[in-house]
Design an enzyme around this catalytic site. Structure first.
Site, PDB file in Angstrom:
ATOM      1  N   LYS A 153       0.839  -1.194   0.000  1.00 22.42           N
ATOM      2  CA  LYS A 153       0.000   0.000   0.000  1.00 22.42           C
ATOM      3  C   LYS A 153       0.880   1.253   0.000  1.00 22.42           C
ATOM      4  CE  LYS A 153      -0.385   1.715   4.478  1.00 22.42           C
ATOM      5  NZ  LYS A 153       0.658   2.005   5.131  1.00 22.42           N
ATOM      6  N   GLU A 221      -1.111   6.065  17.897  1.00 23.11           N
ATOM      7  CA  GLU A 221       0.226   5.593  18.261  1.00 23.11           C
ATOM      8  C   GLU A 221       0.969   6.687  19.008  1.00 23.11           C
ATOM      9  OE1 GLU A 221       1.828   2.979  14.738  1.00 23.11           O
ATOM     10  OE2 GLU A 221       0.911   4.766  13.916  1.00 23.11           O
ATOM     11  N   ASP A 240      -2.175   6.872   4.804  1.00 26.79           N
ATOM     12  CA  ASP A 240      -1.342   5.841   5.445  1.00 26.79           C
ATOM     13  C   ASP A 240      -2.186   4.844   6.233  1.00 26.79           C
ATOM     14  OD1 ASP A 240       1.149   4.661   6.344  1.00 26.79           O
ATOM     15  OD2 ASP A 240       0.804   5.629   8.289  1.00 26.79           O
ATOM     16  N   HIS A 245      -5.929   0.616   6.040  1.00 27.80           N
ATOM     17  CA  HIS A 245      -6.176  -0.313   7.151  1.00 27.80           C
ATOM     18  C   HIS A 245      -7.554  -0.144   7.807  1.00 27.80           C
ATOM     19  CE1 HIS A 245      -2.030  -1.119   6.601  1.00 27.80           C
ATOM     20  NE2 HIS A 245      -1.546  -0.132   7.309  1.00 27.80           N
ATOM     21  N   LYS A 344      -0.549   9.991  15.088  1.00 28.56           N
ATOM     22  CA  LYS A 344       0.796   9.682  15.582  1.00 28.56           C
ATOM     23  C   LYS A 344       1.131  10.665  16.700  1.00 28.56           C
ATOM     24  CE  LYS A 344       2.774   7.265  11.686  1.00 28.56           C
ATOM     25  NZ  LYS A 344       2.688   5.901  12.191  1.00 28.56           N
TER      26      LYS A 344
HETATM   27  O1  LIG Z   1       0.521  -1.966  14.225  1.00 32.34           O
HETATM   28  P1  LIG Z   1       1.407  -2.092  13.047  1.00 32.34           P
HETATM   29  O2  LIG Z   1       1.372  -3.465  12.468  1.00 32.34           O
HETATM   30  O3  LIG Z   1       2.796  -1.590  13.331  1.00 32.34           O
HETATM   31  O4  LIG Z   1       0.788  -1.167  11.940  1.00 32.34           O
HETATM   32  C1  LIG Z   1       0.810   0.223  12.062  1.00 32.34           C
HETATM   33  C2  LIG Z   1       1.630   0.806  10.932  1.00 32.34           C
HETATM   34  O5  LIG Z   1       1.015   0.427   9.708  1.00 32.34           O
HETATM   35  C3  LIG Z   1       1.726   0.863   8.569  1.00 32.34           C
HETATM   36  O6  LIG Z   1       1.096   0.397   7.404  1.00 32.34           O
HETATM   37  C4  LIG Z   1       1.784   2.360   8.559  1.00 32.34           C
HETATM   38  O7  LIG Z   1       2.519   2.795   7.425  1.00 32.34           O
HETATM   39  C5  LIG Z   1       2.438   2.878   9.826  1.00 32.34           C
HETATM   40  O8  LIG Z   1       2.448   4.300   9.853  1.00 32.34           O
HETATM   41  C6  LIG Z   1       1.754   2.321  11.043  1.00 32.34           C
HETATM   42  O9  LIG Z   1       2.514   2.661  12.187  1.00 32.34           O
END
Ligand SMILES: O=P(O)(O)OC[C@H]1O[C@@H](O)[C@H](O)[C@@H](O)[C@@H]1O
Length: 481
Positions: A153, A221, A240, A245, A344
């Site tokens: 992605k 996060e 992103d 997601h 973030k």
């Molecule tokens: O919880 P995971 O698996 O680290 O996924 C979160 C991450 O997923 C990624 O696809 C994003 O680019 C990131 O910015 C993000 O932090």
């Protein structure tokens, strides 16, 4: 839905697998990049350690003039971070090769394919525009029959580019061999949604607009940019996290039960939900918020102002937190707000879907303290299920209190990237994003991107380590434990 390959060019003959003991090859384009080291190789290491992919040959390729030794060190280090140090993994490390190449050039790709043995999985760990150019070059020379393509992605940079990429890929391989990666579809708790919803009697009957007041899908996060300006400053939080997601999570939460978990049925259900998904009030100004962190401190760590991070172009106005409110305009969900948020550098990690139920239709006079609604919480890390209920606590039995029942599940055996890689090695696209679904996700967010570009929604600043922008669609109520 499987789109047959059309006008595919003559396939490149591959070295016969039986002659070498190699059962299949994973060719990584963009092997020297950050994603390969951070996510792909650790996932592969863990998958190899399960013994599920015997006889794998790994080939890395990229623009950097690396040699085999440097690449092997990278593979070994990445496998080491997840304890993938068994004989199968060591064999793969010994055999692996690095081929420097410009993967957008036909000659380079032709010689790369010549190094591959047996059925082939090509992983495009590349930015979207380079992926499109590389796929176009591959389409001109053809790939061996049975080749599966894995694409990171974001898939395209908007709906039109996603559609052209889909059309291009359809000339290379059938749709069932295209694995558009959304690693959230490989996360154990995200997959748990299927069991939770469809293998229990008690939740499914109440998951609809008669009983649900709202659904929040939150992925906050405490991490900031972490040196990813090259990618992130162009993507921003909406593309992103939300466009990819969180809309996938929404689809799994809101879809109707599929009769089986076969790819065509599960992905068909996801597509139906996303086709019915619209911005709340059809108005980006009502339905979205964006924010960007300024300097602050989180858990004793200083974070600089996002705009001052190395590699960031402050004029781009990239958001580090995005919120989106949508409705799924169908019989089951019409009128229920689904609020998606990801940020973030906020004060606390918060990764969950929260289903807030409506008040009971009638509570007998004499009972008090039931004002807080029931909630079902599905945590995506730590993997957890929680139910907030009004029950009678100590003291007066007619004064209710809210209790939280929580069950923790351990994380799944395989990390999400291991799971999605397994799908590609097994030739099973169930846990990947179908082409039309990728386009739908762009359709949903495009009006918001346009409104943001036109300045219709202010970019709010929030201090790193704070709860996020003051003007948020998701009030603090969702976060009450
Ligand atoms: O919880 P995971 O698996 O680290 O996924 C979160 C991450 O997923 C990624 O696809 C994003 O680019 C990131 O910015 C993000 O932090």
């Amino acid at each position: 839905m499987t789109t047959p390959a059309s006008s595919a060019p003559a396939a490149v003959p591959a070295e016969p697998a039986a002659a070498t003991g190699v059962r299949q090859t994973l060719l990584v384009l963009g092997a020297s990049g950050d994603l390969t080291g951070r996510l792909l190789l650790p996932g592969l290491g863990r998958l190899l350690a399960t013994g599920a992919v015997p006889g794998l040959r790994l080939i890395g390729s990229g623009m950097d003039g690396w040699d085999d030794e440097r690449w092997r060190r990278r593979v070994a280090d990445s496998f080491g971070t997840v304890g993938a140090v068994g004989p199968v993994e060591s064999e793969v490390i010994q055999q692996t090769r690095y081929v420097p190449a410009d993967v957008t050039r036909e000659e380079d790709l032709r010689s790369l394919l010549g190094c591959c043995t047996g059925p082939l999985v090509i992983f495009f760990a590349l930015p979207p525009l380079v992926t499109a150019r590389s796929a176009a070059a591959l389409a001109r020379i053809g790939v061996p029959p049975g080749t599966r393509l894995m694409l990171e992605k974001p898939f395209g940079v908007d709906r039109i580019s996603a559609r052209s990429l889909n059309e291009l890929l359809a000339t290379l391989v059938p749709e069932g061999q295209v694995h558009r990666i959304d690693h959230f579809l490989g996360k154990s708790t995200v997959l748990n949604l299927l069991g939770l919803r469809f293998a229990n009697r008690i939740f499914e009957p109440v998951l609809n607009s008669s009983h649900v007041a709202c659904v929040d899908i939150v992925f906050d996060e405490t991490l900031g940019l972490e040196g990813r300006a090259g990618y992130y400053d162009r993507a921003g939080a909406l593309v992103d996290m939300v466009q990819s997601h969180l809309l996938q999570v929404l689809a799994l939460l809101a879809m109707d039960p599929p009769p089986t978990l076969r790819a065509e049925e599960l992905r068909g259900r996801q597509a139906q939900v996303l086709r019915a998904t619209r911005l709340w009030h059809d108005d980006p100004a009502v339905a979205s918020r964006r924010g960007r962190y300024t300097a602050g401190e989180i858990d004793g760590r200083r974070l600089p102002n996002y705009a001052d991070e190395p590699g960031v172009d402050p004029a781009r106005g990239t958001e580090t937190l995005a919120e989106l409110a949508v409705t799924v305009d169908n019989w089951r969900w019409a009128g229920v707000p689904f609020r998606l948020r990801s940020g973030k550098a906020v004060d606390a990690v918060r990764k969950e879907a929260i289903i807030t139920f409506k008040q009971p239709t009638r509570v007998p006079d004499g009972l008090t303290g039931y004002e807080r609604p029931d909630r079902l919480r599905i945590g995506f890390g730590p993997d957890r299920l929680g139910l907030d209920l009004n029950i009678n606590g100590p003291g007066n039995p007619f004064e209710l209190e809210q209790a939280n029942l929580t069950a923790d599940f351990g994380p799944g055996d395989l990390p999400a990237y291991g799971e999605v890689l397994r799908g590609a090695f097994d030739g099973d696209p169930t846990l990947s994003v179908r082409g039309d679904v990728a386009e739908e996700c762009w359709r949903i967010v495009e009006p918001v991107l346009a409104a943001w570009k036109a300045g219709a929604v202010p970019l709010q600043e929030y201090r790193a380590g704070s709860a996020g922008p003051a003007d948020s669609l998701i009030g603090p109520v969702s976060h009450v434990r």
